[in-house]
Design an enzyme around this catalytic site. Sequence first.
Site, PDB file in Angstrom:
ATOM      1  N   GLU A 140     -13.058-105.163 -79.620  1.00 18.40           N
ATOM      2  CA  GLU A 140     -13.867-105.485 -79.601  1.00 18.40           C
ATOM      3  C   GLU A 140     -14.370-107.154 -78.952  1.00 18.40           C
ATOM      4  OE1 GLU A 140     -15.498-107.801 -83.517  1.00 18.40           O
ATOM      5  OE2 GLU A 140     -17.775-108.275 -82.803  1.00 18.40           O
ATOM      6  N   LYS A 174     -24.514-105.063 -79.403  1.00 21.17           N
ATOM      7  CA  LYS A 174     -23.988-105.511 -81.167  1.00 21.17           C
ATOM      8  C   LYS A 174     -24.918-105.518 -82.055  1.00 21.17           C
ATOM      9  CE  LYS A 174     -20.796-107.199 -84.306  1.00 21.17           C
ATOM     10  NZ  LYS A 174     -19.503-108.475 -84.254  1.00 21.17           N
ATOM     11  N   CYS A 190     -17.759-103.604 -84.490  1.00 21.92           N
ATOM     12  CA  CYS A 190     -17.512-104.061 -85.835  1.00 21.92           C
ATOM     13  C   CYS A 190     -18.375-103.768 -86.983  1.00 21.92           C
ATOM     14  CB  CYS A 190     -17.564-105.331 -85.720  1.00 21.92           C
ATOM     15  SG  CYS A 190     -15.526-106.063 -86.434  1.00 21.92           S
ATOM     16  N   GLY A 240      16.596-127.022 -99.267  1.00 25.54           N
ATOM     17  CA  GLY A 240      16.990-125.984-100.154  1.00 25.54           C
ATOM     18  C   GLY A 240      15.841-125.362-101.597  1.00 25.54           C
ATOM     19  N   GLU A 243       0.361-124.934-103.644  1.00 24.89           N
ATOM     20  CA  GLU A 243       0.856-126.521-103.506  1.00 24.89           C
ATOM     21  C   GLU A 243      -0.572-127.130-103.066  1.00 24.89           C
ATOM     22  OE1 GLU A 243       4.755-126.647-103.006  1.00 24.89           O
ATOM     23  OE2 GLU A 243       4.439-127.672-100.627  1.00 24.89           O
TER      24      GLU A 243
END
Lengths: 541, 541
Positions: B44, B111, B147, B289, B398
């Site tokens: 596309e 489309k 699509c 770490g 987080e």
Amino acid sequence: MKSFKIALAQFSPHIGNLEANAQKMLEQANEAKKQHADLIIFPELSILGYPAEDLLLRPSLNQRTQQAFEQLREIKDIVLVFGFVNETEDGQRFNSAAVMKDGNILGIYNKQNLPNYAVFDEKRYFDEGHQHLVFEYLGHKFGVLICEDLWSLPTVQQLAQLNVETALVLNASPYEVGKPQHRVQTMTELAKQLHLNVVYVNQVGGQDDLIFDGTSFVINQAGNVALQAPTYQEGLFYAEYDAAQKHFKTAEISPALDTLAEIYQGLVLATRDYVQRSGFPGVILGLSGGIDSALTLAIAVDAIGADKVQAVMMPYTYTAQISVEDAAEQAKTLGVTFGIAEIHPIVNSFMQTLYPFFGNSPSDTTEENLQARARGTILMGLSNKFGNLVLSTGNKSELAVGYCTLYGDMVGGYAVLKDVYKTIVFELAKYRNSIADTPVIPERVITRPPSAELRPDQKDQDSLPPYEVLDAILYAYIEEDQSQEDIISKGFERAMVEKVIQLVDRNEYKRRQGALGPRISSRAFGRERRYPLVNGWKAGI
Amino acid sequence: MKSFKIALAQFSPHIGNLEANAQKMLEQANEAKKQHADLIIFPELSILGYPAEDLLLRPSLNQRTQQAFEQLREIKDIVLVFGFVNETEDGQRFNSAAVMKDGNILGIYNKQNLPNYAVFDEKRYFDEGHQHLVFEYLGHKFGVLICEDLWSLPTVQQLAQLNVETALVLNASPYEVGKPQHRVQTMTELAKQLHLNVVYVNQVGGQDDLIFDGTSFVINQAGNVALQAPTYQEGLFYAEYDAAQKHFKTAEISPALDTLAEIYQGLVLATRDYVQRSGFPGVILGLSGGIDSALTLAIAVDAIGADKVQAVMMPYTYTAQISVEDAAEQAKTLGVTFGIAEIHPIVNSFMQTLYPFFGNSPSDTTEENLQARARGTILMGLSNKFGNLVLSTGNKSELAVGYCTLYGDMVGGYAVLKDVYKTIVFELAKYRNSIADTPVIPERVITRPPSAELRPDQKDQDSLPPYEVLDAILYAYIEEDQSQEDIISKGFERAMVEKVIQLVDRNEYKRRQGALGPRISSRAFGRERRYPLVNGWKAGI
């Protein structure tokens, strides 16, 4: 046929708080009843607020809307016309208006024209309506339209052909420079052309980057403005229809604001609403002795009061003594809390830590950015400790070309001047001084050459064209979508245009991480200018 | 009727660089010709790339598209099917496919179904097509779809009713976990139901926050998969149609990836494309770490090579000795540049400067944030000096609850784990170790309890629920749009759910200023989750 009175509720919703909005609408309707109004009209989507973005997709929205309807059902003896999200049983979702009387819904209108350009994304959320709503009340024939509908001539023509006398139009129309006047001018022509009275009520208040200015109005089909509500002020405004004369009587006509006043007051409103509705006790900003932070400080004080504003001067080696003096003077004039935080030891400790990595590599913008980031971290530390929101002070010109430090002077929750070009910053500073007995911005701040003071004797114009030229190029490129070659053909120097456009394109990543700020232009750096970061488009044609 | 060969160009465009994309398409078409292909199909909008966002609104787009057509007109003796933006003289703009042979355009398809939900905004840019395109070539009847069209049963049914034998489908379908398999399963059913062969070619490559996985395929109307291209790899893949047997012969069938491999390789691809296409010479990141930075480092090395990756450990008082050891060990194992920068003197100088403001107020997160911001400023200093992109290392858990510092550990241009929950971070780390002879992430990094090391003996679980619980609540709230009461009713503790949801809602402002990162879920913190910052919505129903 009888005379009647309409209340226009120029309303400032708290987005997403349906219960509080419905409660406030209830109070306004009761007040309108006391003033003997027969009908009260609220803005587009008044129960939820506009734009609610993906809150519109939350599964419980309909349940919350129904609860708000229950609150509004308590009001008797006045017709309510208000905006709400209409979720139907077959899974459609409309941007709608309800006409309610004595707790009964007399009619529902679904918006037919859904804007999906610039700052608008309504097709993400809503289905299109396909039917007009017309109702008769007090012998008068009303139709209902919602915002974009009014700008679709076929839609309004259809309504007029249904013999509607007055269109009730619910709006959430965001401000940009000159738009309040533009609306009235356009709708005056439309009212005359279609022989339709237009009652236009607009949302007011700041919502993130959008400013809703209100400036609601009533225009008679003869083309005369019968009511002009003020810009930026929440309130109830009344229009009386004289059945004998077949027109709305001329009522309050608030004068239009001058352009600078319009922009300045818009920034004040946006800042106030952002700070207060986010629940911050106050604001803090870095005062540099330059004009951007000086203007931001004045706006902050006008928005929330000097007692809630903290200014911090953070001098370094390259800070001129007059900068410190001017900052202190302005803080004193405005009566805000003022402190000085030296950043020498901080910058030195960064330099020492980085020395093993940098070695003897020559100084460049890296070292300048360390100064800016030391300042940003101090402001954030003070914000974290005491809870005040950091206001960012950069203007549109410098954000456009990346003349600012990410995580440095760009830190903050609200960037007051984000959509204000530097040339307009100067105008606004002069404007603010002109309306006070004592200038709130020291004269020297306005007249001295702008400098970021990050190098010895640095001036903005050392590395940028004069702001009059820079802003003209930026305006052509950003607001007007002109190409590089278009702009060069207007007479600007090729190398300068190429450099400016390259800077604008390359600094998209900085703007993407920058704070929100109020939109005043037709093309702000915000939800209406969406570019990929990885982007191989080459400037040129 | 004769047999023929189709080349599927699993193509990775450079968004906005039409000239380069057309050149690459030309080369691929020439290669396909060498392999005796009769037709080559591209994804596309292949000339421009997807999603080009507001580049689609640039006035010169059509002129650039026409220039790209001129480049493609040089190719003879093979049919090209490719995507482009079709701007018509009456001002419409379509998402289109062209069928071209020997420089002549044989047909254009617009489309019909424009997605405008989740990450998609196609109604902002495009008008809807209303007509099918069917063409006969080599005695075979082809139809074209783009699509979203393929996911609209009415649209595909109409095409099948036109006696089309093979649907050529151009796609730019973004990755999310499990989507490659989901597409094939769904389309296998569709092919059987409608007696239609499906040739599905998908874009590949990272584009900002979106990953395009490729995973193109060919399915026969009998429902068997004739070709399955690999996930994440650019390339040309061939399907041969046997006219006698009336089917595509079984060709290369790349095995589906396991979920963890699929996610890991997607993050690698996205990181590589972001870094390289933005023109950075390499990346830099802070190695703590802990597991997030350890995984980010492994991904960075796999993406662009150890020689282009710099890791910096920035210990402070609360950093455990084992953190420093583990960071050094991993850097050594992976062979990246490694340095240590102490932040004590910097944090101390901030504390001294702030002392006159803070007085004896008790320590709180303010002081923790100073550590994070000192580290962020060091990374940005190194980035500014040497040009490497800072990778941000925070994970989705987080970021969701705001357990991160704005302008501190959030600094960076690309946040590799932005859409990866902490529980998946652990899985990915183990996965990466499992595929190497020598584990690239030290075992202790995976097994020790997570800690931000911003206070003495701090553990993440001191202030957050265990990650298994936290991630389950977050997934229900974010990915599944469940309400607070829904989640509580599943058996989670009320106070915990209320706290988590409040944190998610309150930390929208942090995420808004955070870096982009690759999307792997059905609801990432990016363009598909759009909430107002000023937002009065109350958690509950």
